[in-house]
Design a protein around this motif. Structure first.
Motif, PDB file in Angstrom:
ATOM      1  N   ASP A 168       0.830  -1.196   0.000  1.00 35.40           N
ATOM      2  CA  ASP A 168       0.000   0.000   0.000  1.00 35.40           C
ATOM      3  C   ASP A 168       0.869   1.253   0.000  1.00 35.40           C
ATOM      4  OD1 ASP A 168      -2.596   1.408   0.256  1.00 35.40           O
ATOM      5  OD2 ASP A 168      -1.747   2.017   2.183  1.00 35.40           O
ATOM      6  N   ASP A 169       2.024   1.181   0.617  1.00 32.14           N
ATOM      7  CA  ASP A 169       2.916   2.328   0.739  1.00 32.14           C
ATOM      8  C   ASP A 169       3.890   2.469  -0.425  1.00 32.14           C
ATOM      9  OD1 ASP A 169       4.227   4.436   2.696  1.00 32.14           O
ATOM     10  OD2 ASP A 169       5.861   3.227   1.872  1.00 32.14           O
ATOM     11  N   TYR A 217      -6.046  -1.084  -4.362  1.00 30.98           N
ATOM     12  CA  TYR A 217      -5.981  -1.830  -3.112  1.00 30.98           C
ATOM     13  C   TYR A 217      -4.684  -2.636  -3.076  1.00 30.98           C
ATOM     14  CZ  TYR A 217      -7.029  -6.403  -5.190  1.00 30.98           C
ATOM     15  OH  TYR A 217      -6.964  -7.575  -5.915  1.00 30.98           O
ATOM     16  N   SER A 218      -4.266  -2.942  -1.860  1.00 30.99           N
ATOM     17  CA  SER A 218      -3.119  -3.837  -1.696  1.00 30.99           C
ATOM     18  C   SER A 218      -3.637  -5.134  -1.084  1.00 30.99           C
ATOM     19  CB  SER A 218      -2.036  -3.210  -0.821  1.00 30.99           C
ATOM     20  OG  SER A 218      -2.519  -2.968   0.476  1.00 30.99           O
ATOM     21  N   TRP A 223       0.608  -7.782  -3.514  1.00 32.84           N
ATOM     22  CA  TRP A 223       0.676  -6.793  -4.580  1.00 32.84           C
ATOM     23  C   TRP A 223      -0.130  -5.552  -4.245  1.00 32.84           C
ATOM     24  CZ3 TRP A 223      -2.236 -11.272  -5.196  1.00 32.84           C
ATOM     25  CH2 TRP A 223      -3.621 -11.088  -5.303  1.00 32.84           C
ATOM     26  N   TYR A 224       0.101  -4.528  -5.076  1.00 29.52           N
ATOM     27  CA  TYR A 224      -0.742  -3.343  -5.108  1.00 29.52           C
ATOM     28  C   TYR A 224      -1.334  -3.260  -6.502  1.00 29.52           C
ATOM     29  CZ  TYR A 224      -2.374   1.367  -5.713  1.00 29.52           C
ATOM     30  OH  TYR A 224      -3.171   2.437  -5.999  1.00 29.52           O
ATOM     31  N   SER A 225      -2.650  -3.052  -6.582  1.00 24.48           N
ATOM     32  CA  SER A 225      -3.345  -2.929  -7.854  1.00 24.48           C
ATOM     33  C   SER A 225      -3.747  -1.478  -8.076  1.00 24.48           C
ATOM     34  CB  SER A 225      -4.596  -3.805  -7.871  1.00 24.48           C
ATOM     35  OG  SER A 225      -5.394  -3.503  -9.008  1.00 24.48           O
ATOM     36  N   ASP A 241       4.682   9.908  -1.728  1.00 19.07           N
ATOM     37  CA  ASP A 241       4.816  10.534  -0.418  1.00 19.07           C
ATOM     38  C   ASP A 241       4.834   9.495   0.712  1.00 19.07           C
ATOM     39  OD1 ASP A 241       2.194   9.711  -0.697  1.00 19.07           O
ATOM     40  OD2 ASP A 241       1.329  11.498   0.240  1.00 19.07           O
ATOM     41  N   GLY A 242       5.059   8.234   0.379  1.00 25.49           N
ATOM     42  CA  GLY A 242       5.054   7.163   1.375  1.00 25.49           C
ATOM     43  C   GLY A 242       6.377   7.022   2.107  1.00 25.49           C
TER      44      GLY A 242
END
Length: 140
Positions: A41-42, A109-110, A102-104, A47-48
């Protein structure tokens, strides 16, 4: 041929300080599904926390395709960044036993699934289908 380091199934060895401090790609990650989903998600966010540690230029390079072509192991076309699969903008990584995260960007969503047994990706595919079916229609 796939193989594992000797003692890889011995809990005493796996939990020993030398094993946990060793750098072993593909076998050296100790984590939870929640931690993996938070990472994914990050990781895509400029900006993560990952971007803050790497800096914007290195972060962009980290997520950019570095190797593109036919992967003999998965027997198909792939795009690899510096350690992550980045096919079609999706960022993720799968494991031999069926673990995957994963991140989609398409659905925003992760997701992470970890297992303690060897298996296929059928379980994670079914879970991902259920998650995407439960998303609001504008996210699909």
């Amino acid at each position: 041929m796939l193989d594992r380091p000797r003692g890889n199934l011995d809990p005493a060895r796996l939990n020993s300080p030398p094993w946990r401090s060793a750098s072993m790609p593909a076998t050296g990650l100790f984590t939870t599904a929640l931690s993996l989903s938070r990472f994914y998600d990050d990781v895509h966010r400029p900006d993560g926390r990952v971007a803050a540690r790497l800096g914007s230029a290195l972060h962009a390079e980290y997520l950019a395709p570095q190797a593109v072509g036919h992967d003999l192991f998965v027997d198909g076309p792939v795009e690899w960044s510096l350690g992550l699969r980045v096919d079609g903008g999706e960022i993720g990584m799968g494991g031999i036993g069926g673990s995957c995260a994963w991140y989609s960007p398409e659905h925003d969503y992760s997701f992470a699934f970890v297992t303690r047994s060897l298996g296929t990706f059928a379980r994670v595919d079914a879970l991902a289908d259920a998650v995407e079916a439960a998303l609001p229609s504008q996210a699909r």
